[in-house]
Design a protein around this motif. Structure first.
Motif, PDB file in Angstrom:
ATOM      1  N   LEU A   1     -51.862  -1.992  -5.861  1.00  0.00           N
ATOM      2  CA  LEU A   1     -52.187  -0.624  -5.396  1.00  0.00           C
ATOM      3  C   LEU A   1     -52.665  -0.653  -3.943  1.00  0.00           C
ATOM      4  O   LEU A   1     -52.310   0.226  -3.150  1.00  0.00           O
ATOM      5  N   GLU A   2     -53.443  -1.684  -3.619  1.00  0.00           N
ATOM      6  CA  GLU A   2     -53.922  -1.783  -2.227  1.00  0.00           C
ATOM      7  C   GLU A   2     -52.759  -2.031  -1.262  1.00  0.00           C
ATOM      8  O   GLU A   2     -52.716  -1.464  -0.173  1.00  0.00           O
ATOM      9  N   LYS A   3     -51.814  -2.850  -1.693  1.00  0.00           N
ATOM     10  CA  LYS A   3     -50.644  -3.118  -0.825  1.00  0.00           C
ATOM     11  C   LYS A   3     -49.832  -1.829  -0.641  1.00  0.00           C
ATOM     12  O   LYS A   3     -49.375  -1.519   0.459  1.00  0.00           O
ATOM     13  N   ILE A   4     -49.657  -1.093  -1.722  1.00  0.00           N
ATOM     14  CA  ILE A   4     -48.853   0.154  -1.639  1.00  0.00           C
ATOM     15  C   ILE A   4     -49.565   1.164  -0.735  1.00  0.00           C
ATOM     16  O   ILE A   4     -48.920   1.861   0.052  1.00  0.00           O
ATOM     17  N   ALA A   5     -50.891   1.190  -0.826  1.00  0.00           N
ATOM     18  CA  ALA A   5     -51.653   2.147  -0.001  1.00  0.00           C
ATOM     19  C   ALA A   5     -51.463   1.868   1.493  1.00  0.00           C
ATOM     20  O   ALA A   5     -51.655   2.755   2.328  1.00  0.00           O
ATOM     21  N   LYS A   6     -51.080   0.636   1.811  1.00  0.00           N
ATOM     22  CA  LYS A   6     -50.909   0.275   3.238  1.00  0.00           C
ATOM     23  C   LYS A   6     -49.504   0.574   3.761  1.00  0.00           C
ATOM     24  O   LYS A   6     -49.238   0.380   4.946  1.00  0.00           O
ATOM     25  N   ILE A   7     -48.594   0.998   2.888  1.00  0.00           N
ATOM     26  CA  ILE A   7     -47.235   1.303   3.349  1.00  0.00           C
ATOM     27  C   ILE A   7     -47.320   2.452   4.352  1.00  0.00           C
ATOM     28  O   ILE A   7     -47.992   3.460   4.106  1.00  0.00           O
ATOM     29  N   LYS A   8     -46.632   2.254   5.464  1.00  0.00           N
ATOM     30  CA  LYS A   8     -46.799   3.195   6.573  1.00  0.00           C
ATOM     31  C   LYS A   8     -45.922   4.441   6.415  1.00  0.00           C
ATOM     32  O   LYS A   8     -44.710   4.348   6.285  1.00  0.00           O
ATOM     33  N   GLY A   9     -46.554   5.578   6.368  1.00  0.00           N
ATOM     34  CA  GLY A   9     -45.867   6.863   6.330  1.00  0.00           C
ATOM     35  C   GLY A   9     -46.406   7.710   7.447  1.00  0.00           C
ATOM     36  O   GLY A   9     -46.919   7.161   8.422  1.00  0.00           O
ATOM     37  N   PRO A  10     -46.406   9.044   7.372  1.00  0.00           N
ATOM     38  CA  PRO A  10     -45.768   9.768   6.279  1.00  0.00           C
ATOM     39  C   PRO A  10     -44.280   9.983   6.543  1.00  0.00           C
ATOM     40  O   PRO A  10     -43.856  10.051   7.689  1.00  0.00           O
ATOM     41  N   TYR A  11     -43.529  10.078   5.454  1.00  0.00           N
ATOM     42  CA  TYR A  11     -42.127  10.470   5.580  1.00  0.00           C
ATOM     43  C   TYR A  11     -41.764  11.414   4.446  1.00  0.00           C
ATOM     44  O   TYR A  11     -42.008  11.119   3.284  1.00  0.00           O
ATOM     45  N   ARG A  12     -41.202  12.564   4.826  1.00  0.00           N
ATOM     46  CA  ARG A  12     -40.792  13.576   3.853  1.00  0.00           C
ATOM     47  C   ARG A  12     -39.279  13.552   3.739  1.00  0.00           C
ATOM     48  O   ARG A  12     -38.582  13.723   4.736  1.00  0.00           O
ATOM     49  N   PHE A  13     -38.763  13.344   2.539  1.00  0.00           N
ATOM     50  CA  PHE A  13     -37.310  13.375   2.351  1.00  0.00           C
ATOM     51  C   PHE A  13     -36.813  14.831   2.268  1.00  0.00           C
ATOM     52  O   PHE A  13     -35.797  15.182   2.858  1.00  0.00           O
ATOM     53  N   VAL A  14     -37.547  15.657   1.519  1.00  0.00           N
ATOM     54  CA  VAL A  14     -37.167  17.081   1.387  1.00  0.00           C
ATOM     55  C   VAL A  14     -38.084  17.835   2.357  1.00  0.00           C
ATOM     56  O   VAL A  14     -39.159  18.281   1.989  1.00  0.00           O
ATOM     57  N   ASP A  15     -37.624  17.919   3.622  1.00  0.00           N
ATOM     58  CA  ASP A  15     -38.603  18.288   4.657  1.00  0.00           C
ATOM     59  C   ASP A  15     -38.752  19.782   4.919  1.00  0.00           C
ATOM     60  O   ASP A  15     -39.581  20.201   5.713  1.00  0.00           O
ATOM     61  N   GLY A  16     -37.948  20.609   4.242  1.00  0.00           N
ATOM     62  CA  GLY A  16     -38.141  22.058   4.354  1.00  0.00           C
ATOM     63  C   GLY A  16     -37.582  22.675   5.619  1.00  0.00           C
ATOM     64  O   GLY A  16     -37.747  23.886   5.840  1.00  0.00           O
ATOM     65  N   THR A  17     -36.912  21.869   6.459  1.00  0.00           N
ATOM     66  CA  THR A  17     -36.414  22.448   7.715  1.00  0.00           C
ATOM     67  C   THR A  17     -35.391  23.557   7.449  1.00  0.00           C
ATOM     68  O   THR A  17     -35.210  24.434   8.269  1.00  0.00           O
ATOM     69  N   PHE A  18     -34.751  23.499   6.268  1.00  0.00           N
ATOM     70  CA  PHE A  18     -33.757  24.528   5.943  1.00  0.00           C
ATOM     71  C   PHE A  18     -34.381  25.917   5.787  1.00  0.00           C
ATOM     72  O   PHE A  18     -33.672  26.905   5.751  1.00  0.00           O
ATOM     73  N   TRP A  19     -35.695  25.997   5.648  1.00  0.00           N
ATOM     74  CA  TRP A  19     -36.345  27.332   5.566  1.00  0.00           C
ATOM     75  C   TRP A  19     -36.912  27.762   6.907  1.00  0.00           C
ATOM     76  O   TRP A  19     -37.488  28.847   7.005  1.00  0.00           O
ATOM     77  N   THR A  20     -36.824  26.908   7.922  1.00  0.00           N
ATOM     78  CA  THR A  20     -37.615  27.188   9.118  1.00  0.00           C
ATOM     79  C   THR A  20     -36.775  27.214  10.394  1.00  0.00           C
ATOM     80  O   THR A  20     -37.287  26.952  11.474  1.00  0.00           O
TER      81      THR A  20
END
Ligand code: NDP
Length: 314
Positions: free
Chosen positions: A282-301
């Motif tokens: 869990l600690e290793k996963i918490a260090k994964i560098k983000g953020p990244y949004r796959f469904v980013d909502g640009t289609f509404w904006t």
């Protein structure tokens, strides 16, 4: 199966089958196979254009005695083109007709975005929050709940501001917020806010939604299942990267709804229920560098839309 609990004691299975992008020709077998494997929760939406086939699979499962209606949990969502108060119940009734059900377990507002037509993301197609406030849509959801068409109501893609608007003014509480969640977008603050306010959380696109069309993807998009940390944890436990990601979501007490139409992968994902990640993982996963949004909502904006990305996300 492990579950999350609503205020009235009803339980929602923590693992469900996602159905976005599952083609009508594939989703019938996928749903039946999932139910045979032990899944008791299916995530649907009319915009996925496959609710009729999901309904046929559910009927077949009832007829063959695989499950009863009471044993399964079915979620669907109100599309953007039915946000006016008097449009909510007719939209839900259409979904019930397609799914061949008398009631849903959970009905969600799919996006905090109102449109005139189905799936046309043109600026002229939008209705602004002034024309159709979220609270008006929520009143329609409350009516559907009071009529017994759905046992629970909630939202999807809501940030803290939009949720607060509902929480501060509602008669019936939203009990779920379904949002994108995975190690590249852990959304810790949003989850904490939801849980403190009695709102359960569902993790969508938990595997990184790899089968979206090219038009929805960026060229440099990361691949979650190929992430080095995820792969090393998978290797350590002799499980698949998908199982690491699904187990991680459940470890955080969020419901998780991986999509698959492949028999082997549907079973593999279900077996994530047996996976136990340890503190080091869990600690290793918490260090994964983000953020990244796959469904980013640009289609509404897009330019000219009354919705802005900074209003959509926190
Ligand atoms: P996921 O993150 O679930 O990824 C789906 C992709 O992963 C598919 O290509 C699938 O392929 C593949 N896959 C599934 N299992 C495995 C595995 N074990 N190993 C390798 N690949 C695998 O994407 P989704 O975006 O579909 O999210 C899941 C669900 O969440 C949706 O289907 C939908 O129900 C919901 N959702 C809700 C949204 C909302 O706005 N409320 C937005 C997005 C999603 P294959 O089918 O061939 O196995």
């Amino acid at each position: 199966m492990k579950s999350v609990k609503f205020e009235n004691g009803d339980e929602m299975p923590i693992l469900g089958l996602g159905t976005w992008k599952s083609k009508p020709g594939e989703v019938y077998d996928a749903v039946l196979h999932a139910l045979k494997c032990g899944y008791r929760h299916i995530d649907c939406a009319p915009i996925y254009q496959n609710e009729k086939e999901v309904g046929k699979a559910l009927q077949k499962a009832f007829k063959d005695g695989i499950v009863t209606r009471e044993e399964i949990f079915v979620t669907s969502k109100l599309w953007n083109n039915a946000h006016k108060k008097d449009q909510v119940i007719p939209a839900l009734e259409k979904t019930l007709k397609d799914l061949k059900l008398d009631y849903l377990d959970l009905y969600l507002i799919h996006w905090p975005v109102a449109q005139k037509e189905v799936n046309v993301s043109q600026p002229a197609d939008f209705l602004s929050p002034k024309e159709v406030p979220l609270l008006e849509t929520w009143e329609g959801m409350e009516e559907a709940f009071h009529e017994g068409l759905t046992l629970h109501i909630g939202v999807s893609n809501f940030n803290i501001k939009n949720l607060t608007e509902i929480l501060d003014n509602c008669e019936v509480m939203p009990e779920m917020n379904q949002v994108e969640l995975h190690p590249l977008l852990p959304q810790n603050d949003l989850i904490e806010f939801c849980h403190e306010n009695g709102v359960q959380v569902t993790a969508y696109s938990p595997l990184g939604s790899t089968d979206r069309t090219a038009a929805m993807k960026k060229d440099d998009e990361p691949n979650l299942m190929e992430n080095e940390t995820i792969q090393s944890i998978a290797k350590k436990h002799n499980i698949s990267p998908a199982q690491v990601l699904i187990a991680w979501a459940m470890e955080r007490d969020t419901v998780v709804i991986p999509k698959s139409v492949n028999e082997g992968r549907i079973k593999e994902n279900f077996e994530s229920l047996k996976v136990e990640l340890d503190q080091v993982d869990l600690e290793k996963i918490a260090k994964i560098k983000g953020p990244y949004r796959f469904v980013d909502g640009t289609f509404w904006t897009m330019e000219g839309s009354p919705y802005k990305l900074e209003d959509l996300w926190d």
